[in-house]
Scaffold this active site. Structure first.
Site, PDB file in Angstrom:
ATOM      1  N   SER A  34       2.346   6.849   4.648  1.00 25.43           N
ATOM      2  CA  SER A  34       3.328   5.764   4.730  1.00 25.43           C
ATOM      3  C   SER A  34       3.246   4.859   3.506  1.00 25.43           C
ATOM      4  O   SER A  34       2.264   4.894   2.769  1.00 25.43           O
ATOM      5  CB  SER A  34       3.063   4.938   5.983  1.00 25.43           C
ATOM      6  OG  SER A  34       1.823   4.282   5.855  1.00 25.43           O
ATOM      7  N   LYS A  78       6.532  -0.913   7.464  1.00 24.73           N
ATOM      8  CA  LYS A  78       5.870   0.391   7.308  1.00 24.73           C
ATOM      9  C   LYS A  78       6.938   1.474   7.293  1.00 24.73           C
ATOM     10  O   LYS A  78       7.732   1.587   8.223  1.00 24.73           O
ATOM     11  CB  LYS A  78       4.886   0.613   8.460  1.00 24.73           C
ATOM     12  CG  LYS A  78       4.054   1.874   8.315  1.00 24.73           C
ATOM     13  CD  LYS A  78       2.840   1.836   9.238  1.00 24.73           C
ATOM     14  CE  LYS A  78       1.966   3.056   9.074  1.00 24.73           C
ATOM     15  NZ  LYS A  78       0.725   2.978   9.817  1.00 24.73           N
ATOM     16  N   SER A  92       0.844  -1.195   0.000  1.00 25.85           N
ATOM     17  CA  SER A  92       0.000   0.000   0.000  1.00 25.85           C
ATOM     18  C   SER A  92       0.872   1.235   0.000  1.00 25.85           C
ATOM     19  O   SER A  92       1.989   1.226   0.511  1.00 25.85           O
ATOM     20  CB  SER A  92      -0.907  -0.027   1.229  1.00 25.85           C
ATOM     21  OG  SER A  92      -0.947   1.212   1.856  1.00 25.85           O
ATOM     22  N   ASP A  97      -8.182   7.134  14.552  1.00 29.65           N
ATOM     23  CA  ASP A  97      -8.471   7.059  13.104  1.00 29.65           C
ATOM     24  C   ASP A  97      -9.132   5.703  12.835  1.00 29.65           C
ATOM     25  O   ASP A  97      -8.805   5.010  11.876  1.00 29.65           O
ATOM     26  CB  ASP A  97      -7.165   7.208  12.323  1.00 29.65           C
ATOM     27  CG  ASP A  97      -7.395   7.369  10.825  1.00 29.65           C
ATOM     28  OD1 ASP A  97      -8.526   7.682  10.428  1.00 29.65           O
ATOM     29  OD2 ASP A  97      -6.438   7.166  10.054  1.00 29.65           O
TER      30      ASP A  97
HETATM   31  P1  ADP Z   1      -1.592   4.358   6.489  1.00 28.01           P
HETATM   32  O1  ADP Z   1      -1.220   5.228   7.632  1.00 28.01           O
HETATM   33  O2  ADP Z   1      -0.874   4.666   5.230  1.00 28.01           O
HETATM   34  O3  ADP Z   1      -3.084   4.215   6.328  1.00 28.01           O
HETATM   35  P2  ADP Z   1      -1.693   1.622   7.459  1.00 28.01           P
HETATM   36  O4  ADP Z   1      -0.931   1.177   8.654  1.00 28.01           O
HETATM   37  O5  ADP Z   1      -3.159   1.797   7.615  1.00 28.01           O
HETATM   38  O6  ADP Z   1      -1.003   2.929   6.888  1.00 28.01           O
HETATM   39  O7  ADP Z   1      -1.412   0.592   6.286  1.00 28.01           O
HETATM   40  C1  ADP Z   1      -1.919   0.769   4.988  1.00 28.01           C
HETATM   41  C2  ADP Z   1      -2.424  -0.542   4.440  1.00 28.01           C
HETATM   42  O8  ADP Z   1      -1.373  -1.488   4.418  1.00 28.01           O
HETATM   43  C3  ADP Z   1      -3.507  -1.161   5.287  1.00 28.01           C
HETATM   44  O9  ADP Z   1      -4.761  -0.713   4.903  1.00 28.01           O
HETATM   45  C4  ADP Z   1      -3.333  -2.628   5.051  1.00 28.01           C
HETATM   46  O10 ADP Z   1      -4.010  -3.021   3.868  1.00 28.01           O
HETATM   47  C5  ADP Z   1      -1.836  -2.765   4.804  1.00 28.01           C
HETATM   48  N1  ADP Z   1      -1.150  -3.175   6.050  1.00 28.01           N
HETATM   49  C6  ADP Z   1      -0.631  -2.392   6.989  1.00 28.01           C
HETATM   50  N2  ADP Z   1      -0.073  -3.102   7.980  1.00 28.01           N
HETATM   51  C7  ADP Z   1      -0.230  -4.386   7.647  1.00 28.01           C
HETATM   52  C8  ADP Z   1       0.127  -5.625   8.268  1.00 28.01           C
HETATM   53  N3  ADP Z   1       0.780  -5.672   9.415  1.00 28.01           N
HETATM   54  N4  ADP Z   1      -0.207  -6.760   7.626  1.00 28.01           N
HETATM   55  C9  ADP Z   1      -0.864  -6.716   6.470  1.00 28.01           C
HETATM   56  N5  ADP Z   1      -1.235  -5.601   5.834  1.00 28.01           N
HETATM   57  C10 ADP Z   1      -0.932  -4.444   6.413  1.00 28.01           C
END
Ligand code: ADP
Ligand code: MG
Length: 570
Positions: A251, A273, A246, A390
């Site tokens: 991020s 991340k 993503s 959030d």
């Molecule tokens: P942002 O702050 O950019 O929204 P997130 O932590 O929500 O960051 O992560 C964005 C996307 O990445 C999530 O919606 C999910 O689909 C994927 N993602 C994040 N962390 C994980 C994880 N530990 N395992 C699997 N997918 C993840």
């Protein structure tokens, strides 16, 4: 008709009606006719044909074809000179600059013969331009000739010509024009001004380039981050780094296979991340750090984006650890290295678990998911003393029949000045989603809020929200009036809370010994240890921060190619 320039034949103008001119049908017909003609020409004259005609050098009387052939020839000559210039410019330098983008002939149409008539770069060196009139040979004292014909190396004409030829050596971005055929002379003053301008332009374009390179933006990682990932692969912390999962506003997330650190195995599949550095959002997000006693606002004041983004990694790590401790399903932190957080992957075989928003759940599963989320929010508030901030169907994943909470870098402590406002917003998002999805018995957000907090705020919607904000404000004012620092307040809160929890548990089941409780002493002991660790890590970090950018580039260049292959970043 006669005119001072001669006689012209008068062609009678046919009158036509305005209706005809405006007629869409006529316009359409004309357009079609034109298209047909141009298609016809296109079919007749493909570039291959032009080349074939050119190579056969067969005589042609077709003007269009002749013009194309001449253009081809001209373009080829242009490219050829460019190639020679490129070689001359790069010389034996290790780093070379490609002029490829300035070529005119499409690579597909460059024929092999080009290679045969490549010109030796030395040749161009020796090629004399018009202003390169033979310059006299000077002796050691810079004098040439004898008697009346004596010339010194400071002779204005010679200097002028030398200056004019030197500007041709300025960078390729400097449009020096074509001095061929002109005996061009530049005074020292003009030459120096041009040189200063060229240097300034060069520096500016370099700065732009660096800005681009050193920001973590969409799918492209800056060399610093790449080096961090490379080091993690190199020291075995990660087995390999895969494709991007993503790329959000704040991020980027990559998939990785875990290795081991200090003899401890990491989760087999990990999510990395990487917090972005280029966003103004981070400055705005200061509100989430303000009032969180764990994270100093000073870092924000310094406004050093590289340091600021580390705070998000630290916050997310601390929050995930606390959530894990109280049994909330969430990713397990594996490693935090500056602004790169490695956590366990929620999903399998590189496929991340779907967000609640995308998961195709049966009504039964949705009802179950709702109960789980409500329970999670309760634990988050009453055990972890955190508010997500959030929470929505975007930050909740569905995996193995369970809801997993993610994205907690912005989550705040209950002592945060806007904690209750954030909590009510979370309640609204959650209730709205499940309500829309058709789940029965979804509580009203106001009721959910009161249930979680134990408060008894009255009203609905905007009125309720205003009261929540007022509650936040009054609590803050109270804090200020008593000059209680956030740390002390947090301590009081935990102390009171742990007493209350104990009483409640004893009432419920006096026999049961509860192991896990919010002991304020334990909390602050842990905290002080953590603070110390963080501080020393930061000190190490800041010295590393001063690493020379060139060193990073150099290290990246020297990086083991085989290991670099393990970083795909697709
Ligand atoms: P942002 O702050 O950019 O929204 P997130 O932590 O929500 O960051 O992560 C964005 C996307 O990445 C999530 O919606 C999910 O689909 C994927 N993602 C994040 N962390 C994980 C994880 N530990 N395992 C699997 N997918 C993840
Ligand atoms: Mg998110």
């Amino acid at each position: 008709m006669s005119s001072p320039w001669g006689k012209s034949q008068t062609v009678p103008v046919m009158p036509c009606s305005l209706e005809d001119v405006m007629s869409e049908q006529l316009a359409h017909e004309l357009q079609q006719q034109e298209e047909k003609e141009s298609q016809h020409v296109g079919e007749k004259r493909t570039i291959q044909e032009i080349l074939a005609a050119a190579s056969e050098s067969s005589e042609t009387t077709d003007d269009w074809l002749l013009a194309q052939m001449l253009q081809q020839e001209f373009d080829r000559e242009h490219d050829q000179t460019l190639r020679v210039e490129e070689k001359k410019f790069n010389g034996n330098n290790k780093v070379s600059i490609s002029f490829e983008n300035y070529r005119v002939v499409h690579p597909a149409y460059q024929d092999d013969e080009e290679e045969d008539d490549e010109v030796d770069p030395d040749e161009i060196e020796n090629r004399k331009s018009a202003w390169d009139s033979p310059s006299p040979k000077f002796n050691k004292s810079g004098v040439s000739g004898k008697g009346k014909n004596i010339t010194t190396k400071h002779d204005a004409v010679i200097c002028g010509r030398r200056n004019a030829s030197k500007i041709m050596d300025f960078g390729p971005d400097f449009h020096s024009g074509d001095g061929e055929g002109i005996d061009m002379k530049l005074s020292n003053k003009v030459y120096n001004t041009l040189k200063m301008h060229s240097l300034a332009e060069n520096k500016r374009s370099q700065r732009l380039h660096e800005k681009k390179e050193f920001s973590t933006s969409e799918h492209v990682l800056d060399p610093r981050t790449k080096l961090l990932l490379y080091k993690m692969v190199n020291n075995g912390t990660l087995e390999s780094v895969g494709g991007s999962i993503s790329s959000g506003k704040e991020s980027v997330i990559y998939h990785a296979y875990g290795g081991s650190k200090n003899g401890v195995l990491l989760s087999p599949e990990c999510a990395i991340k990487i917090y972005k550095t280029t966003l103004n959002e981070f400055k705005n997000r200061g509100a989430y750090v303000d009032g969180d006693h764990r994270f100093s606002r000073d870092e924000f004041k310094k406004n050093n984006p590289r340091k600021v983004i580390r705070i998000w990694g630290e916050k997310e790590t601390a929050n995930l650890n606390r959530m894990k401790k109280f049994g909330i399903p969430c990713p397990a932190v594996q490693v935090l290295n500056k602004h790169v957080l490695v956590m366990s992957f929620i999903g399998e075989d590189q496929i991340p678990a779907p967000k609640l928003k995308d998961a195709d759940l049966s009504l039964e599963d949705l009802e179950d998911a709702y109960d789980q989320v409500v329970k999670m929010m309760d634990t988050m508030h009453n055990k972890c003393a955190l508010v997500h901030g959030d929470l929505s169907e975007y930050n909740l994943l569905w995996y193995q029949e369970k809801v997993w909470m993610i994205d907690v870098s912005q989550s705040v402590e209950l002592t945060h000045p806007k904690a209750m406002e954030f909590l009510f917003r979370d309640c609204c998002n959650v209730c709205k989603f499940f309500q829309k999805a058709g789940v029965h018995n979804v509580k009203e957000p106001e009721k959910l809020f009161n249930k979680i907090t134990g408060l008894n705020i009255k009203g609905k919607g905007a009125e309720f929200a205003a009261q929540v904000q007022r509650y936040d404000k009054e609590r803050n004012a109270e804090l200020l009036a008593h000059q209680i620092t956030m740390k002390e307040y947090a301590f009081d809160y935990y102390f009171e809370k742990s007493q209350q929890d104990r009483l409640e548990e004893e009432e419920e089941d006096p026999e049961e010994v509860v192991e896990e409780r919010n002991d304020p002493f334990e909390y602050f002991y842990e905290k002080s240890l953590q603070d110390k660790a963080d501080q020393s890590q930061q000190e190490v970090g800041s010295s590393e921060d001063e690493e020379d950018e060139d060193d990073i580039e150099e290290e990246l260049r020297n990086a083991d190619v085989e290991k670099m292959d393990k970083i795909k970043l697709g």
